[in-house]
Design a protein around this motif. Structure first.
Motif, PDB file in Angstrom:
ATOM      1  N   ARG A  86       0.811  -1.230   0.000  1.00  0.00           N
ATOM      2  CA  ARG A  86       0.000   0.000   0.000  1.00  0.00           C
ATOM      3  C   ARG A  86       0.836   1.267   0.000  1.00  0.00           C
ATOM      4  NH1 ARG A  86      -5.022  -1.803   3.821  1.00  0.00           N
ATOM      5  NH2 ARG A  86      -5.863   0.278   3.477  1.00  0.00           N
ATOM      6  N   HIS A  87       2.002   1.231   0.653  1.00  0.00           N
ATOM      7  CA  HIS A  87       2.766   2.468   0.839  1.00  0.00           C
ATOM      8  C   HIS A  87       4.153   2.434   0.218  1.00  0.00           C
ATOM      9  CE1 HIS A  87      -0.331   4.112   3.384  1.00  0.00           C
ATOM     10  NE2 HIS A  87      -0.421   2.921   3.949  1.00  0.00           N
ATOM     11  N   SER A  88       4.527   1.327  -0.363  1.00  0.00           N
ATOM     12  CA  SER A  88       5.817   1.159  -1.046  1.00  0.00           C
ATOM     13  C   SER A  88       7.013   1.149  -0.114  1.00  0.00           C
ATOM     14  CB  SER A  88       6.029   2.233  -2.116  1.00  0.00           C
ATOM     15  OG  SER A  88       5.002   2.192  -3.059  1.00  0.00           O
ATOM     16  N   TYR A  89       6.804   1.251   1.191  1.00  0.00           N
ATOM     17  CA  TYR A  89       7.896   1.134   2.150  1.00  0.00           C
ATOM     18  C   TYR A  89       7.324   0.917   3.543  1.00  0.00           C
ATOM     19  CZ  TYR A  89       7.342   5.825   4.190  1.00  0.00           C
ATOM     20  OH  TYR A  89       6.881   6.933   4.845  1.00  0.00           O
ATOM     21  N   LEU A  90       8.224   0.538   4.461  1.00  0.00           N
ATOM     22  CA  LEU A  90       7.851   0.348   5.862  1.00  0.00           C
ATOM     23  C   LEU A  90       8.514   1.455   6.671  1.00  0.00           C
ATOM     24  CD1 LEU A  90       8.539  -3.501   6.195  1.00  0.00           C
ATOM     25  CD2 LEU A  90       6.333  -2.385   5.768  1.00  0.00           C
ATOM     26  N   SER A  91       7.719   2.321   7.225  1.00  0.00           N
ATOM     27  CA  SER A  91       8.299   3.361   8.077  1.00  0.00           C
ATOM     28  C   SER A  91       8.540   2.792   9.462  1.00  0.00           C
ATOM     29  CB  SER A  91       7.370   4.574   8.161  1.00  0.00           C
ATOM     30  OG  SER A  91       6.252   4.272   8.968  1.00  0.00           O
ATOM     31  N   SER A  92       9.380   3.461  10.222  1.00  0.00           N
ATOM     32  CA  SER A  92       9.661   3.048  11.586  1.00  0.00           C
ATOM     33  C   SER A  92       8.376   3.074  12.421  1.00  0.00           C
ATOM     34  CB  SER A  92      10.711   3.987  12.183  1.00  0.00           C
ATOM     35  OG  SER A  92      10.962   3.647  13.504  1.00  0.00           O
ATOM     36  N   GLY A  93       7.579   4.108  12.217  1.00  0.00           N
ATOM     37  CA  GLY A  93       6.316   4.223  12.951  1.00  0.00           C
ATOM     38  C   GLY A  93       5.357   3.094  12.620  1.00  0.00           C
ATOM     39  N   ALA A  94       5.316   2.688  11.350  1.00  0.00           N
ATOM     40  CA  ALA A  94       4.432   1.586  10.953  1.00  0.00           C
ATOM     41  C   ALA A  94       4.878   0.290  11.610  1.00  0.00           C
ATOM     42  CB  ALA A  94       4.440   1.449   9.438  1.00  0.00           C
ATOM     43  N   MET A  95       6.198   0.066  11.658  1.00  0.00           N
ATOM     44  CA  MET A  95       6.687  -1.167  12.283  1.00  0.00           C
ATOM     45  C   MET A  95       6.423  -1.159  13.788  1.00  0.00           C
ATOM     46  SD  MET A  95      10.111  -2.191  10.137  1.00  0.00           S
ATOM     47  CE  MET A  95      10.903  -0.591  10.208  1.00  0.00           C
ATOM     48  N   LYS A  96       6.465   0.025  14.412  1.00  0.00           N
ATOM     49  CA  LYS A  96       6.142   0.105  15.846  1.00  0.00           C
ATOM     50  C   LYS A  96       4.685  -0.247  16.083  1.00  0.00           C
ATOM     51  CE  LYS A  96       9.711   3.425  17.005  1.00  0.00           C
ATOM     52  NZ  LYS A  96      10.055   4.834  17.143  1.00  0.00           N
ATOM     53  N   LYS A  97       3.802   0.230  15.202  1.00  0.00           N
ATOM     54  CA  LYS A  97       2.375  -0.096  15.343  1.00  0.00           C
ATOM     55  C   LYS A  97       2.135  -1.597  15.172  1.00  0.00           C
ATOM     56  CE  LYS A  97      -0.445   3.927  14.580  1.00  0.00           C
ATOM     57  NZ  LYS A  97      -1.010   3.867  15.918  1.00  0.00           N
ATOM     58  N   VAL A  98       2.849  -2.199  14.230  1.00  0.00           N
ATOM     59  CA  VAL A  98       2.727  -3.643  14.018  1.00  0.00           C
ATOM     60  C   VAL A  98       3.190  -4.390  15.267  1.00  0.00           C
ATOM     61  CG1 VAL A  98       3.580  -5.611  12.661  1.00  0.00           C
ATOM     62  CG2 VAL A  98       2.938  -3.483  11.507  1.00  0.00           C
ATOM     63  N   ALA A  99       4.313  -3.953  15.829  1.00  0.00           N
ATOM     64  CA  ALA A  99       4.831  -4.589  17.046  1.00  0.00           C
ATOM     65  C   ALA A  99       3.805  -4.502  18.178  1.00  0.00           C
ATOM     66  CB  ALA A  99       6.144  -3.923  17.460  1.00  0.00           C
ATOM     67  N   GLU A 100       3.193  -3.341  18.352  1.00  0.00           N
ATOM     68  CA  GLU A 100       2.178  -3.172  19.401  1.00  0.00           C
ATOM     69  C   GLU A 100       0.988  -4.101  19.158  1.00  0.00           C
ATOM     70  OE1 GLU A 100       3.112   1.590  19.873  1.00  0.00           O
ATOM     71  OE2 GLU A 100       1.057   0.947  19.426  1.00  0.00           O
ATOM     72  N   HIS A 101       0.547  -4.163  17.901  1.00  0.00           N
ATOM     73  CA  HIS A 101      -0.622  -4.981  17.550  1.00  0.00           C
ATOM     74  C   HIS A 101      -0.374  -6.462  17.843  1.00  0.00           C
ATOM     75  CE1 HIS A 101      -4.294  -6.073  15.413  1.00  0.00           C
ATOM     76  NE2 HIS A 101      -3.577  -6.976  14.742  1.00  0.00           N
ATOM     77  N   LEU A 102       0.823  -6.932  17.518  1.00  0.00           N
ATOM     78  CA  LEU A 102       1.134  -8.360  17.689  1.00  0.00           C
ATOM     79  C   LEU A 102       1.757  -8.663  19.049  1.00  0.00           C
ATOM     80  CD1 LEU A 102       2.578  -9.137  14.128  1.00  0.00           C
ATOM     81  CD2 LEU A 102       0.247  -9.503  14.978  1.00  0.00           C
ATOM     82  N   SER A 103       1.936  -7.641  19.878  1.00  0.00           N
ATOM     83  CA  SER A 103       2.553  -7.790  21.206  1.00  0.00           C
ATOM     84  C   SER A 103       3.933  -8.442  21.111  1.00  0.00           C
ATOM     85  CB  SER A 103       1.645  -8.597  22.144  1.00  0.00           C
ATOM     86  OG  SER A 103       0.425  -7.938  22.319  1.00  0.00           O
ATOM     87  N   ILE A 104       4.718  -7.957  20.173  1.00  0.00           N
ATOM     88  CA  ILE A 104       6.107  -8.393  20.052  1.00  0.00           C
ATOM     89  C   ILE A 104       6.972  -7.137  20.029  1.00  0.00           C
ATOM     90  CG2 ILE A 104       5.593 -10.567  18.886  1.00  0.00           C
ATOM     91  CD1 ILE A 104       6.229  -9.257  16.220  1.00  0.00           C
ATOM     92  N   SER A 105       8.281  -7.307  20.094  1.00  0.00           N
ATOM     93  CA  SER A 105       9.150  -6.138  20.147  1.00  0.00           C
ATOM     94  C   SER A 105       9.359  -5.531  18.753  1.00  0.00           C
ATOM     95  CB  SER A 105      10.509  -6.507  20.743  1.00  0.00           C
ATOM     96  OG  SER A 105      11.246  -7.286  19.831  1.00  0.00           O
ATOM     97  N   TYR A 106       9.651  -4.241  18.764  1.00  0.00           N
ATOM     98  CA  TYR A 106       9.966  -3.543  17.519  1.00  0.00           C
ATOM     99  C   TYR A 106      11.179  -4.183  16.853  1.00  0.00           C
ATOM    100  CZ  TYR A 106      11.889   0.036  14.447  1.00  0.00           C
ATOM    101  OH  TYR A 106      12.408   0.685  13.371  1.00  0.00           O
TER     102      TYR A 106
END
Length: 185
Positions: free
Chosen positions: A49-69
């Motif tokens: 969707r966005h052509s890249y993974l931002s640091s903020g997006a990866m932090k949100k993913v980590a929070e959602h899955l309850s795993i570390s950044y």
């Protein structure tokens, strides 16, 4: 080119884009349950969707899955399909497959890097250009090859690099002139 006082700065545009990206990522995450096995599909969906993974997006993913950044970044950086910087408006890909490498494709890459002031994998500050190295584009008879916005430029010479960038700049200025002339005063 000077930006007028009413136009947002590059930093303001970047912050607004990141906020929009994070809002979209939050909406995307709502469609996935919190199983750890969803990590790769989620990262692929964000990249698509966005052509890249931002640091903020990866932090949100980590929070959602309850795993570390760090774990999210570790998985993303393992696969070369993911990029961590937004791509430029004009994407330059320099082929360094065997035929292009033998015919000095690395010199073509260096010329693009020197002319644009960035290294491969990076994007210019104005987000106009990004440079990538690719393994093979399947045009070995035209080696060395560079792709500019998916258009193949074969039998590249170091002297052609500046011409290609100048051509893009001239086209951009032409479009801006046309846009300004069509605006009501």
């Amino acid at each position: 080119m000077h930006e007028s006082a009413n136009k947002p700065t590059a930093e303001e545009r970047s912050a607004a884009e990141e906020a929009a990206l994070l809002e979209d990522v939050a909406a995307l995450l709502a469609t996935y349950d919190t199983r750890r096995g969803n990590l790769l599909p989620i990262l692929q969906a964000i990249q698509h969707r966005h052509s890249y993974l931002s640091s903020g997006a990866m932090k949100k993913v980590a929070e959602h899955l309850s795993i570390s950044y760090v774990e999210v970044f570790g998985v993303a950086s393992f696969y070369n399909q993911f990029r961590f910087h937004p791509p430029g408006k004009h994407q330059i890909k320099v082929c360094l497959g065997t035929a292009c490498h033998v015919r000095a494709g690395d010199i073509i890459l260096e010329n693009f890097e020197r002319k644009l002031g960035i290294k491969e994998g990076e994007t210019t500050a104005d987000r106009e250009f990004s440079i990538e190295r690719v393994a093979c584009v399947g045009c070995c008879a035209l080696a060395p090859v560079a792709l500019v916005n998916e258009y193949v430029h074969g039998k590249m010479q170091p002297s052609k690099v500046e011409g290609l960038i100048l051509q893009i700049d001239i086209e951009k200025e032409r479009k801006e002139r046309e846009k300004r002339s069509s605006e009501p005063e």
